[in-house]
Write a protein that holds these residues in place. Structure first.
Motif, PDB file in Angstrom:
ATOM      1  N   LYS A  19       0.501  -0.939   0.159  1.00 14.08           N
ATOM      2  CA  LYS A  19       0.522  -0.137  -0.515  1.00 14.08           C
ATOM      3  C   LYS A  19       0.936   1.695   0.298  1.00 14.08           C
ATOM      4  CE  LYS A  19      -4.262  -1.924   0.171  1.00 14.08           C
ATOM      5  NZ  LYS A  19      -5.119  -1.684  -0.977  1.00 14.08           N
ATOM      6  N   ILE A  20       1.338   1.413   0.715  1.00  7.01           N
ATOM      7  CA  ILE A  20       2.559   2.789   1.266  1.00  7.01           C
ATOM      8  C   ILE A  20       3.575   2.304  -0.543  1.00  7.01           C
ATOM      9  CG2 ILE A  20       4.767   2.851   1.742  1.00  7.01           C
ATOM     10  CD1 ILE A  20       4.158   1.800   4.293  1.00  7.01           C
ATOM     11  N   PHE A  21       4.305   1.869  -1.284  1.00  6.20           N
ATOM     12  CA  PHE A  21       4.641   1.854  -2.426  1.00  6.20           C
ATOM     13  C   PHE A  21       3.635   1.663  -4.179  1.00  6.20           C
ATOM     14  CE2 PHE A  21       5.162  -0.257  -6.351  1.00  6.20           C
ATOM     15  CZ  PHE A  21       6.861  -0.096  -7.057  1.00  6.20           C
ATOM     16  N   ILE A  22       2.523   1.405  -3.593  1.00  2.72           N
ATOM     17  CA  ILE A  22       1.499   2.044  -4.239  1.00  2.72           C
ATOM     18  C   ILE A  22       1.278   3.764  -4.143  1.00  2.72           C
ATOM     19  CG2 ILE A  22       1.007  -0.442  -5.517  1.00  2.72           C
ATOM     20  CD1 ILE A  22      -1.411   0.209  -4.475  1.00  2.72           C
ATOM     21  N   PHE A  23       1.079   3.632  -2.857  1.00  3.20           N
ATOM     22  CA  PHE A  23       0.694   4.893  -2.749  1.00  3.20           C
ATOM     23  C   PHE A  23       1.391   6.254  -3.680  1.00  3.20           C
ATOM     24  CE2 PHE A  23       0.026   8.852   0.257  1.00  3.20           C
ATOM     25  CZ  PHE A  23      -1.128   9.634  -0.503  1.00  3.20           C
ATOM     26  N   GLN A  24       3.085   5.816  -2.922  1.00  2.00           N
ATOM     27  CA  GLN A  24       4.502   6.282  -3.342  1.00  2.00           C
ATOM     28  C   GLN A  24       4.321   6.634  -4.711  1.00  2.00           C
ATOM     29  OE1 GLN A  24       6.856   5.276  -1.142  1.00  2.00           O
ATOM     30  NE2 GLN A  24       6.740   6.810   0.543  1.00  2.00           N
ATOM     31  N   LYS A  25       4.473   5.715  -5.805  1.00  5.06           N
ATOM     32  CA  LYS A  25       4.831   5.276  -6.948  1.00  5.06           C
ATOM     33  C   LYS A  25       3.264   5.021  -7.791  1.00  5.06           C
ATOM     34  CE  LYS A  25       8.782   4.259  -6.100  1.00  5.06           C
ATOM     35  NZ  LYS A  25       9.922   5.142  -5.929  1.00  5.06           N
ATOM     36  N   LEU A  26       2.252   4.508  -7.565  1.00  4.60           N
ATOM     37  CA  LEU A  26       0.936   5.141  -8.458  1.00  4.60           C
ATOM     38  C   LEU A  26      -0.329   4.748  -7.950  1.00  4.60           C
ATOM     39  CD1 LEU A  26       2.206   0.958  -9.230  1.00  4.60           C
ATOM     40  CD2 LEU A  26       2.577   3.071 -10.799  1.00  4.60           C
ATOM     41  N   SER A  27      -0.137   6.121  -7.342  1.00  7.45           N
ATOM     42  CA  SER A  27      -0.939   6.994  -6.945  1.00  7.45           C
ATOM     43  C   SER A  27      -2.781   7.176  -7.151  1.00  7.45           C
ATOM     44  CB  SER A  27      -0.663   7.949  -6.144  1.00  7.45           C
ATOM     45  OG  SER A  27      -0.829   8.771  -7.543  1.00  7.45           O
ATOM     46  N   ALA A  28      -2.644   6.861  -8.501  1.00  4.16           N
ATOM     47  CA  ALA A  28      -3.724   5.770  -9.062  1.00  4.16           C
ATOM     48  C   ALA A  28      -4.644   4.733  -8.669  1.00  4.16           C
ATOM     49  CB  ALA A  28      -4.097   6.489 -10.702  1.00  4.16           C
ATOM     50  N   ALA A  29      -3.283   3.836  -9.018  1.00  4.54           N
ATOM     51  CA  ALA A  29      -3.869   2.255  -8.315  1.00  4.54           C
ATOM     52  C   ALA A  29      -3.956   2.686  -7.169  1.00  4.54           C
ATOM     53  CB  ALA A  29      -3.021   1.768  -8.687  1.00  4.54           C
ATOM     54  N   PHE A  30      -3.458   3.282  -6.115  1.00  2.00           N
ATOM     55  CA  PHE A  30      -4.032   3.222  -4.445  1.00  2.00           C
ATOM     56  C   PHE A  30      -5.440   3.334  -5.142  1.00  2.00           C
ATOM     57  CE2 PHE A  30      -4.324   5.481  -0.611  1.00  2.00           C
ATOM     58  CZ  PHE A  30      -3.952   4.482   0.309  1.00  2.00           C
ATOM     59  N   TRP A  31      -6.307   4.661  -5.581  1.00  2.00           N
ATOM     60  CA  TRP A  31      -7.292   4.847  -5.047  1.00  2.00           C
ATOM     61  C   TRP A  31      -8.153   4.152  -5.675  1.00  2.00           C
ATOM     62  CZ3 TRP A  31      -7.951   7.877  -0.865  1.00  2.00           C
ATOM     63  CH2 TRP A  31      -6.828   8.661  -1.019  1.00  2.00           C
ATOM     64  N   ALA A  32      -7.894   3.282  -7.075  1.00  2.00           N
ATOM     65  CA  ALA A  32      -8.649   2.694  -7.672  1.00  2.00           C
ATOM     66  C   ALA A  32      -9.218   0.600  -6.598  1.00  2.00           C
ATOM     67  CB  ALA A  32      -8.423   2.306  -9.295  1.00  2.00           C
ATOM     68  N   GLY A  33      -8.145   1.150  -5.793  1.00  2.00           N
ATOM     69  CA  GLY A  33      -8.049  -0.129  -4.670  1.00  2.00           C
ATOM     70  C   GLY A  33      -7.484  -0.987  -6.040  1.00  2.00           C
ATOM     71  N   LEU A  34      -6.210  -1.385  -6.776  1.00  2.00           N
ATOM     72  CA  LEU A  34      -5.508  -1.852  -7.300  1.00  2.00           C
ATOM     73  C   LEU A  34      -4.800  -2.754  -5.348  1.00  2.00           C
ATOM     74  CD1 LEU A  34      -6.865  -1.338  -9.356  1.00  2.00           C
ATOM     75  CD2 LEU A  34      -4.637  -0.948 -10.691  1.00  2.00           C
ATOM     76  N   SER A  35      -4.955  -4.813  -6.022  1.00  2.00           N
ATOM     77  CA  SER A  35      -4.058  -5.008  -4.980  1.00  2.00           C
ATOM     78  C   SER A  35      -3.113  -6.544  -5.854  1.00  2.00           C
ATOM     79  CB  SER A  35      -5.054  -5.697  -3.523  1.00  2.00           C
ATOM     80  OG  SER A  35      -5.991  -5.990  -4.696  1.00  2.00           O
ATOM     81  N   ILE A  36      -2.282  -7.072  -5.082  1.00  2.00           N
ATOM     82  CA  ILE A  36      -1.464  -8.468  -5.398  1.00  2.00           C
ATOM     83  C   ILE A  36      -2.352  -9.571  -5.246  1.00  2.00           C
ATOM     84  CG2 ILE A  36       0.579  -9.434  -6.007  1.00  2.00           C
ATOM     85  CD1 ILE A  36       0.476  -7.038  -7.227  1.00  2.00           C
ATOM     86  N   ALA A  37      -2.902  -9.958  -5.477  1.00  2.00           N
ATOM     87  CA  ALA A  37      -3.772 -11.177  -4.937  1.00  2.00           C
ATOM     88  C   ALA A  37      -1.924 -12.872  -5.528  1.00  2.00           C
ATOM     89  CB  ALA A  37      -4.934 -11.679  -6.045  1.00  2.00           C
ATOM     90  N   HIS A  38      -1.323 -12.485  -6.073  1.00  2.00           N
ATOM     91  CA  HIS A  38      -0.303 -13.535  -6.411  1.00  2.00           C
ATOM     92  C   HIS A  38       0.728 -13.133  -6.479  1.00  2.00           C
ATOM     93  CE1 HIS A  38       1.470 -17.469  -6.746  1.00  2.00           C
ATOM     94  NE2 HIS A  38       2.125 -17.211  -8.478  1.00  2.00           N
ATOM     95  N   PHE A  39       1.509 -13.356  -6.733  1.00  2.00           N
ATOM     96  CA  PHE A  39       3.305 -12.837  -7.195  1.00  2.00           C
ATOM     97  C   PHE A  39       4.496 -13.602  -6.625  1.00  2.00           C
ATOM     98  CE2 PHE A  39       6.951 -10.383  -7.210  1.00  2.00           C
ATOM     99  CZ  PHE A  39       7.044  -9.528  -8.667  1.00  2.00           C
ATOM    100  N   ASP A  40       4.939 -14.279  -8.328  1.00  2.00           N
ATOM    101  CA  ASP A  40       6.329 -14.696  -8.077  1.00  2.00           C
ATOM    102  C   ASP A  40       7.030 -14.050  -9.582  1.00  2.00           C
ATOM    103  OD1 ASP A  40       5.743 -16.708 -10.120  1.00  2.00           O
ATOM    104  OD2 ASP A  40       4.375 -18.125  -8.443  1.00  2.00           O
ATOM    105  N   GLU A  41       8.172 -14.908  -9.351  1.00  2.00           N
ATOM    106  CA  GLU A  41       8.543 -14.543 -10.961  1.00  2.00           C
ATOM    107  C   GLU A  41       8.181 -14.583 -11.821  1.00  2.00           C
ATOM    108  OE1 GLU A  41       9.578 -18.839  -9.660  1.00  2.00           O
ATOM    109  OE2 GLU A  41       9.479 -17.269  -8.288  1.00  2.00           O
ATOM    110  N   LYS A  42       7.549 -15.663 -12.226  1.00  2.00           N
ATOM    111  CA  LYS A  42       6.895 -15.820 -13.082  1.00  2.00           C
ATOM    112  C   LYS A  42       5.062 -15.620 -13.588  1.00  2.00           C
ATOM    113  CE  LYS A  42       8.225 -20.925 -13.530  1.00  2.00           C
ATOM    114  NZ  LYS A  42       8.496 -22.555 -13.488  1.00  2.00           N
ATOM    115  N   THR A  43       4.744 -15.214 -12.660  1.00  2.00           N
ATOM    116  CA  THR A  43       3.140 -14.508 -12.567  1.00  2.00           C
ATOM    117  C   THR A  43       2.753 -13.735 -11.949  1.00  2.00           C
ATOM    118  OG1 THR A  43       2.594 -17.085 -13.352  1.00  2.00           O
ATOM    119  CG2 THR A  43       0.901 -15.516 -12.465  1.00  2.00           C
ATOM    120  N   CYS A  44       2.071 -12.669 -12.346  1.00  2.00           N
ATOM    121  CA  CYS A  44       1.211 -11.620 -11.544  1.00  2.00           C
ATOM    122  C   CYS A  44       0.392 -11.592 -11.650  1.00  2.00           C
ATOM    123  CB  CYS A  44       1.729 -10.624 -11.347  1.00  2.00           C
ATOM    124  SG  CYS A  44       1.047  -8.832 -10.057  1.00  2.00           S
ATOM    125  N   VAL A  45      -0.404 -11.791 -10.132  1.00  2.00           N
ATOM    126  CA  VAL A  45      -2.249 -11.154 -10.575  1.00  2.00           C
ATOM    127  C   VAL A  45      -2.303 -10.006  -9.460  1.00  2.00           C
ATOM    128  CG1 VAL A  45      -4.426 -12.133  -9.907  1.00  2.00           C
ATOM    129  CG2 VAL A  45      -2.186 -14.264 -10.994  1.00  2.00           C
TER     130      VAL A  45
END
Length: 161
Positions: A19-45
């Motif tokens: 939340k801190i990262f996207i507020f600083q770097k991607l503030s529109a994504a923060f306000w839109a409520g985007l979140s990471i459901a899965h993350f590894d070296e092959k896939t991001c959801v």
């Protein structure tokens, strides 16, 4: 793989640090409520939910919010490969194409499975002075597993001197 990828993964998968990262770097994504459901070296959801902020007048998720979630699903994989690189590597979205196949309501997950391709593209940019390019795909599905959108995102990478 980027030796700093595990540190980036810890940052992205920790809900508070994310939340801190996207507020600083991607503030529109923060306000839109985007979140990471899965993350590894092959896939991001990336998860996005229909809400007051993400809506359009037709009672579905606004296409720009869908684009943001699709770009984030690919962009996090790219960012994980350029994170704290020495020499630094720049990344840029060159082109975005989208196909919308179904009304996006409820919760939608955008999945990009091009992590290994991002790794290869960044490695190529580090050895090739002219940089590298990659075309990635992110597919959005609703809670019933039905595809609602597909995005094709073209990226460029270049090592900074």
């Amino acid at each position: 793989m980027n030796p700093n990828f595990p540190a980036f993964k810890r940052l992205i998968t920790n809900p508070i640090l994310f939340k801190i990262f996207i507020f600083q770097k991607l503030s529109a994504a923060f306000w839109a409520g985007l979140s990471i459901a899965h993350f590894d070296e092959k896939t991001c959801v990336v998860r996005v939910k229909y809400s007051w902020f993400s809506q359009n007048p037709f009672r579905s998720i606004y296409f720009a919010v869908e684009a943001m979630a699709a770009e984030m699903s690919a962009g996090m994989l790219a960012f994980g490969q350029v994170y704290k690189r020495d020499p630094a590597v720049s990344m840029l979205v060159e082109k975005v194409e989208a196909t919308f196949t179904k009304k996006a309501t409820g919760v939608v997950h955008f999945t990009c499975e091009d992590g290994l391709a991002f790794k290869a593209a960044v490695e190529e940019a580090l050895v090739n002075n002219s940089g590298s390019k990659l075309v990635s795909k992110s597919v959005g599905t609703n809670s019933a597993g039905q595809q609602v959108a597909e995005f094709t995102i073209s990226w460029t990478f270049k090592a900074k001197n």
